[in-house]
Design a protein around this motif. Structure first.
Motif, PDB file in Angstrom:
ATOM      1  N   TYR A   1       0.842  -1.198   0.000  1.00 18.87           N
ATOM      2  CA  TYR A   1       0.000   0.000   0.000  1.00 18.87           C
ATOM      3  C   TYR A   1       0.875   1.245   0.000  1.00 18.87           C
ATOM      4  CZ  TYR A   1      -3.448   3.506   1.163  1.00 18.87           C
ATOM      5  OH  TYR A   1      -4.242   4.625   1.132  1.00 18.87           O
ATOM      6  N   ARG A   2       0.532   2.139  -0.876  1.00 19.82           N
ATOM      7  CA  ARG A   2       1.244   3.426  -0.945  1.00 19.82           C
ATOM      8  C   ARG A   2       0.209   4.517  -1.136  1.00 19.82           C
ATOM      9  NH1 ARG A   2       6.386   3.849  -4.525  1.00 19.82           N
ATOM     10  NH2 ARG A   2       6.848   5.301  -2.856  1.00 19.82           N
ATOM     11  N   SER A   3       0.406   5.600  -0.394  1.00 24.52           N
ATOM     12  CA  SER A   3      -0.499   6.731  -0.508  1.00 24.52           C
ATOM     13  C   SER A   3      -0.384   7.367  -1.890  1.00 24.52           C
ATOM     14  CB  SER A   3      -0.167   7.768   0.572  1.00 24.52           C
ATOM     15  OG  SER A   3      -0.963   8.928   0.411  1.00 24.52           O
ATOM     16  N   LYS A   4      -1.435   8.067  -2.279  1.00 19.95           N
ATOM     17  CA  LYS A   4      -1.432   8.727  -3.593  1.00 19.95           C
ATOM     18  C   LYS A   4      -0.290   9.729  -3.723  1.00 19.95           C
ATOM     19  CE  LYS A   4      -6.434   8.277  -4.156  1.00 19.95           C
ATOM     20  NZ  LYS A   4      -7.722   9.011  -4.298  1.00 19.95           N
ATOM     21  N   ARG A   5       0.047  10.369  -2.597  1.00 19.42           N
ATOM     22  CA  ARG A   5       1.101  11.390  -2.667  1.00 19.42           C
ATOM     23  C   ARG A   5       2.503  10.805  -2.509  1.00 19.42           C
ATOM     24  NH1 ARG A   5       0.153  14.716   2.966  1.00 19.42           N
ATOM     25  NH2 ARG A   5       0.628  13.034   4.431  1.00 19.42           N
ATOM     26  N   ASP A   6       2.592   9.442  -2.422  1.00 22.37           N
ATOM     27  CA  ASP A   6       3.902   8.804  -2.293  1.00 22.37           C
ATOM     28  C   ASP A   6       4.459   8.318  -3.616  1.00 22.37           C
ATOM     29  OD1 ASP A   6       3.944   9.197   0.393  1.00 22.37           O
ATOM     30  OD2 ASP A   6       3.321   7.164   0.937  1.00 22.37           O
ATOM     31  N   SER A   7       3.810   8.677  -4.711  1.00 24.12           N
ATOM     32  CA  SER A   7       4.241   8.160  -6.009  1.00 24.12           C
ATOM     33  C   SER A   7       5.650   8.599  -6.382  1.00 24.12           C
ATOM     34  CB  SER A   7       3.259   8.608  -7.102  1.00 24.12           C
ATOM     35  OG  SER A   7       3.159  10.028  -7.124  1.00 24.12           O
ATOM     36  N   ASP A   8       6.094   9.757  -5.849  1.00 23.12           N
ATOM     37  CA  ASP A   8       7.430  10.258  -6.177  1.00 23.12           C
ATOM     38  C   ASP A   8       8.443   9.946  -5.083  1.00 23.12           C
ATOM     39  OD1 ASP A   8       6.173  11.898  -4.361  1.00 23.12           O
ATOM     40  OD2 ASP A   8       7.073  13.757  -5.125  1.00 23.12           O
ATOM     41  N   ARG A   9       8.064   9.121  -4.099  1.00 24.90           N
ATOM     42  CA  ARG A   9       8.967   8.797  -2.998  1.00 24.90           C
ATOM     43  C   ARG A   9       9.512   7.380  -3.148  1.00 24.90           C
ATOM     44  NH1 ARG A   9       8.446  12.495   1.200  1.00 24.90           N
ATOM     45  NH2 ARG A   9       6.601  13.827   1.114  1.00 24.90           N
ATOM     46  N   GLN A  10      10.582   7.101  -2.407  1.00 20.89           N
ATOM     47  CA  GLN A  10      11.181   5.777  -2.429  1.00 20.89           C
ATOM     48  C   GLN A  10      10.271   4.773  -1.709  1.00 20.89           C
ATOM     49  OE1 GLN A  10      15.415   5.592  -1.399  1.00 20.89           O
ATOM     50  NE2 GLN A  10      15.450   7.820  -1.311  1.00 20.89           N
ATOM     51  N   GLY A  11      10.575   3.486  -1.891  1.00 21.76           N
ATOM     52  CA  GLY A  11       9.867   2.437  -1.162  1.00 21.76           C
ATOM     53  C   GLY A  11       8.958   1.613  -2.058  1.00 21.76           C
ATOM     54  N   ILE A  12       8.643   0.410  -1.553  1.00 22.73           N
ATOM     55  CA  ILE A  12       7.787  -0.505  -2.320  1.00 22.73           C
ATOM     56  C   ILE A  12       6.528  -0.874  -1.532  1.00 22.73           C
ATOM     57  CG2 ILE A  12       9.648  -1.510  -3.673  1.00 22.73           C
ATOM     58  CD1 ILE A  12       9.811  -3.774  -1.665  1.00 22.73           C
ATOM     59  N   GLY A  13       6.340  -0.296  -0.343  1.00 20.01           N
ATOM     60  CA  GLY A  13       5.124  -0.538   0.412  1.00 20.01           C
ATOM     61  C   GLY A  13       5.101  -1.819   1.211  1.00 20.01           C
ATOM     62  N   LEU A  14       6.289  -2.321   1.600  1.00 21.68           N
ATOM     63  CA  LEU A  14       6.348  -3.559   2.383  1.00 21.68           C
ATOM     64  C   LEU A  14       6.968  -3.371   3.765  1.00 21.68           C
ATOM     65  CD1 LEU A  14       7.383  -6.308  -0.201  1.00 21.68           C
ATOM     66  CD2 LEU A  14       5.265  -6.196   1.078  1.00 21.68           C
ATOM     67  N   GLY A  15       7.645  -2.265   3.965  1.00 18.30           N
ATOM     68  CA  GLY A  15       8.385  -2.065   5.218  1.00 18.30           C
ATOM     69  C   GLY A  15       7.503  -2.071   6.448  1.00 18.30           C
ATOM     70  N   LEU A  16       6.406  -1.305   6.410  1.00 23.29           N
ATOM     71  CA  LEU A  16       5.519  -1.234   7.576  1.00 23.29           C
ATOM     72  C   LEU A  16       4.797  -2.562   7.809  1.00 23.29           C
ATOM     73  CD1 LEU A  16       3.977   2.341   7.167  1.00 23.29           C
ATOM     74  CD2 LEU A  16       5.843   1.604   8.655  1.00 23.29           C
ATOM     75  N   SER A  17       4.409  -3.247   6.716  1.00 26.18           N
ATOM     76  CA  SER A  17       3.771  -4.553   6.848  1.00 26.18           C
ATOM     77  C   SER A  17       4.708  -5.556   7.507  1.00 26.18           C
ATOM     78  CB  SER A  17       3.343  -5.060   5.466  1.00 26.18           C
ATOM     79  OG  SER A  17       2.821  -6.364   5.548  1.00 26.18           O
ATOM     80  N   LEU A  18       5.980  -5.542   7.098  1.00 29.59           N
ATOM     81  CA  LEU A  18       6.966  -6.447   7.688  1.00 29.59           C
ATOM     82  C   LEU A  18       7.187  -6.110   9.156  1.00 29.59           C
ATOM     83  CD1 LEU A  18       9.078  -8.657   7.535  1.00 29.59           C
ATOM     84  CD2 LEU A  18      10.694  -6.984   6.600  1.00 29.59           C
ATOM     85  N   ALA A  19       7.298  -4.809   9.484  1.00 33.59           N
ATOM     86  CA  ALA A  19       7.510  -4.395  10.871  1.00 33.59           C
ATOM     87  C   ALA A  19       6.356  -4.875  11.764  1.00 33.59           C
ATOM     88  CB  ALA A  19       7.652  -2.880  10.950  1.00 33.59           C
ATOM     89  N   LYS A  20       5.133  -4.729  11.282  1.00 30.95           N
ATOM     90  CA  LYS A  20       3.967  -5.149  12.067  1.00 30.95           C
ATOM     91  C   LYS A  20       3.974  -6.659  12.283  1.00 30.95           C
ATOM     92  CE  LYS A  20      -1.065  -4.584  12.278  1.00 30.95           C
ATOM     93  NZ  LYS A  20      -1.026  -3.863  13.567  1.00 30.95           N
ATOM     94  N   SER A  21       4.308  -7.423  11.233  1.00 30.30           N
ATOM     95  CA  SER A  21       4.359  -8.882  11.357  1.00 30.30           C
ATOM     96  C   SER A  21       5.420  -9.299  12.367  1.00 30.30           C
ATOM     97  CB  SER A  21       4.650  -9.518   9.993  1.00 30.30           C
ATOM     98  OG  SER A  21       3.605  -9.284   9.077  1.00 30.30           O
ATOM     99  N   ILE A  22       6.560  -8.633  12.368  1.00 30.86           N
ATOM    100  CA  ILE A  22       7.644  -8.961  13.294  1.00 30.86           C
ATOM    101  C   ILE A  22       7.231  -8.686  14.729  1.00 30.86           C
ATOM    102  CG2 ILE A  22       9.956  -8.290  14.048  1.00 30.86           C
ATOM    103  CD1 ILE A  22      10.629  -7.805  11.081  1.00 30.86           C
ATOM    104  N   VAL A  23       6.660  -7.507  14.967  1.00 32.14           N
ATOM    105  CA  VAL A  23       6.280  -7.123  16.332  1.00 32.14           C
ATOM    106  C   VAL A  23       5.170  -8.030  16.855  1.00 32.14           C
ATOM    107  CG1 VAL A  23       5.289  -5.292  17.759  1.00 32.14           C
ATOM    108  CG2 VAL A  23       7.018  -4.741  16.029  1.00 32.14           C
ATOM    109  N   GLU A  24       4.135  -8.227  16.043  1.00 31.24           N
ATOM    110  CA  GLU A  24       3.023  -9.059  16.502  1.00 31.24           C
ATOM    111  C   GLU A  24       3.430 -10.520  16.628  1.00 31.24           C
ATOM    112  OE1 GLU A  24      -0.201  -8.324  13.844  1.00 31.24           O
ATOM    113  OE2 GLU A  24      -0.697  -6.369  14.746  1.00 31.24           O
ATOM    114  N   GLY A  25       4.397 -10.975  15.808  1.00 31.66           N
ATOM    115  CA  GLY A  25       4.892 -12.333  15.921  1.00 31.66           C
ATOM    116  C   GLY A  25       5.579 -12.600  17.244  1.00 31.66           C
ATOM    117  N   GLN A  26       6.033 -11.544  17.917  1.00 27.93           N
ATOM    118  CA  GLN A  26       6.670 -11.671  19.233  1.00 27.93           C
ATOM    119  C   GLN A  26       5.708 -11.320  20.371  1.00 27.93           C
ATOM    120  OE1 GLN A  26      11.042 -10.392  19.281  1.00 27.93           O
ATOM    121  NE2 GLN A  26      10.281  -9.233  17.513  1.00 27.93           N
ATOM    122  N   GLY A  27       4.421 -11.189  20.025  1.00 30.02           N
ATOM    123  CA  GLY A  27       3.434 -10.894  21.050  1.00 30.02           C
ATOM    124  C   GLY A  27       3.301  -9.429  21.370  1.00 30.02           C
ATOM    125  N   GLY A  28       3.866  -8.556  20.533  1.00 27.72           N
ATOM    126  CA  GLY A  28       3.805  -7.121  20.772  1.00 27.72           C
ATOM    127  C   GLY A  28       2.715  -6.439  19.963  1.00 27.72           C
TER     128      GLY A  28
END
Length: 409
Positions: free
Chosen positions: A360-387
């Motif tokens: 997922y990327r916001s409409k105004r992020d079209s000119d920014r770096q990233g592929i839209g996976l960083g936050l999803s991965l961070a959430k999976s890591i934290v919740e995988g440890q019970g956080g």
């Protein structure tokens, strides 16, 4: 006996015992009736004999003694044999007894027939109900096997058959959950393949274009170097995409075992931002760390470092030159909290519920770096440890991502 817990079976057995009791009572009645009938026949026979003998002049005293006498003599037995009145004579030679026997037999046979018909009718009804229950269960189980779980097996009574139905229902619930999980996995795989195809389309198209340019101007060194660099960037982006997807998929598949140990928070954060500090300086942004240097947290070091790094990278992506990114941590009696805040553009209200979705990327992020996976991965890591990973943001004023690990009490 568990078999008697079922209502229909219990009623059937009660009926059988009642029928047996009725049969015993009827047998007793027939015995009494037969005895009374025999008594009447003997009394009538004695009356006839006494009347006949009195007409022949036999004295009443002799007749009374004869009736009361319980012993037989040889002369008497010889006379009875002579006239054909012996225990070997057919019953038909004794009309009164023959009539009594036939009456008793008709009554007994009739009663037995009635009881048998009644037993057969109740048994047929019981078996019909049981067959109906089995057919209903068979139909529902067949629906289960086809993936239709709208109907449920009867479970409103006790008994072995209903215990079996309950076990099958539990199996059906597990099968339904598995079916839903498979459908979710199919949907996820379909969406993932679609997202990967979309994400790879741009770098692949760029690689194709860069290769054509280099092929057309092989002798132009500046052009070759320029587009070779762009080719490397596209390859790095593809590699980053594949690696991140592999990490997310491994966590979601449950193949990652988080090794949680006590870690120094300051060392963990310093390790996470080591490479990003160079980028921050090059882009004119500040990275500040705030928190107790002696603080510790129980987590998986490598994976938690990855989550923090992704949050800091996201902050850098959405902060302009001169901006400040702060990593702050603290502990309360109930929890450990680590926040990554920035003073960048913030998150729009319409994006708040989608930012943790893959690609997922916001409409105004079209000119920014990233592929839209960083936050999803961070959430999976934290919740995988019970956080817990949460976000707060005000558009135009920045955003704050907070990791929370509950303290073991």
């Amino acid at each position: 006996m568990s078999i008697l817990l079922e209502r229909n079976t219990r009623h059937y057995y009660i009926f059988l015992f009642g029928l047996m009791g009725a049969f015993v009572l009827w047998t007793c009645f027939l015995s009494w009736f037969h005895g009374k009938e025999t008594q009447d026949i003997l009394f009538a026979r004695e009356q006839t004999m006494v009347s006949s003998l009195m007409e022949q002049g036999v004295s009443p005293a002799a007749l009374a003694n004869a009736i009361k006498n319980s012993q037989s003599t040889g002369e008497g037995m010889a006379l009875m044999q002579k006239i054909g009145h012996t225990d070997a004579a057919p019953v038909r030679f004794f009309p009164a007894i023959d009539q009594s026997v036939h009456l008793f037999a008709r009554i007994a046979v009739g009663m037995v027939m009635i009881l048998m018909v009644f037993l057969a009718g109740v048994t047929m009804r019981f078996l019909w109900k049981r067959e109906k229950l089995y057919c209903e269960a068979e139909d529902i189980i067949a629906r289960f096997s086809e993936g239709d779980f709208k109907k449920h097996l009867p479970q409103n009574e006790n008994g072995s058959i209903y215990q079996l139905f309950a076990a099958v229902e539990e199996l059906a619930v597990a099968l339904r959950a598995q079916n839903e999980k498979e459908q979710q996995m199919k949907t996820f795989l379909k969406d993932t393949i679609s997202d990967i195809s979309h994400q790879l389309k741009t770098p692949l198209a760029a690689l194709h274009m860069y290769t054509e340019i280099i092929a057309e101007e092989p002798d132009h060194r500046e052009t070759v170097e320029r587009f070779s660099g762009k080719t490397m960037q596209s390859l790095e982006r593809m590699e980053q995409l594949v690696q991140t997807l592999l990490k997310v998929s491994r966590i979601d598949a449950g193949s990652i075992v988080f090794r949680k140990e006590k870690q120094s928070v300051s060392g963990l954060v310093a390790d996470a931002i080591e490479d990003l500090s160079v980028r921050a300086r090059m882009e004119g942004k500040q990275l500040l760390l705030k928190g107790d240097l002696q603080e510790e947290v129980v987590c998986d070091r490598e994976w938690t470092r990855e989550a923090i790094a992704n949050l800091v990278k996201n902050a850098l992506d959405h902060t302009d030159a001169g901006g400040v990114i702060t990593v702050f941590w603290e502990r309360s009696p109930a929890m450990f909290r680590l926040s990554v805040t920035d003073d960048g553009c913030g998150i729009d209200e319409e994006d708040m519920h989608h930012i943790f979705k893959r690609f997922y990327r916001s409409k105004r992020d079209s000119d920014r770096q990233g592929i839209g996976l960083g936050l999803s991965l961070a959430k999976s890591i934290v919740e995988g440890q019970g956080g817990i990973l949460s976000v707060n943001s005000t558009p135009g004023e920045g955003a704050a991502f907070t990791i929370i690990f509950l303290t073991d009490m």
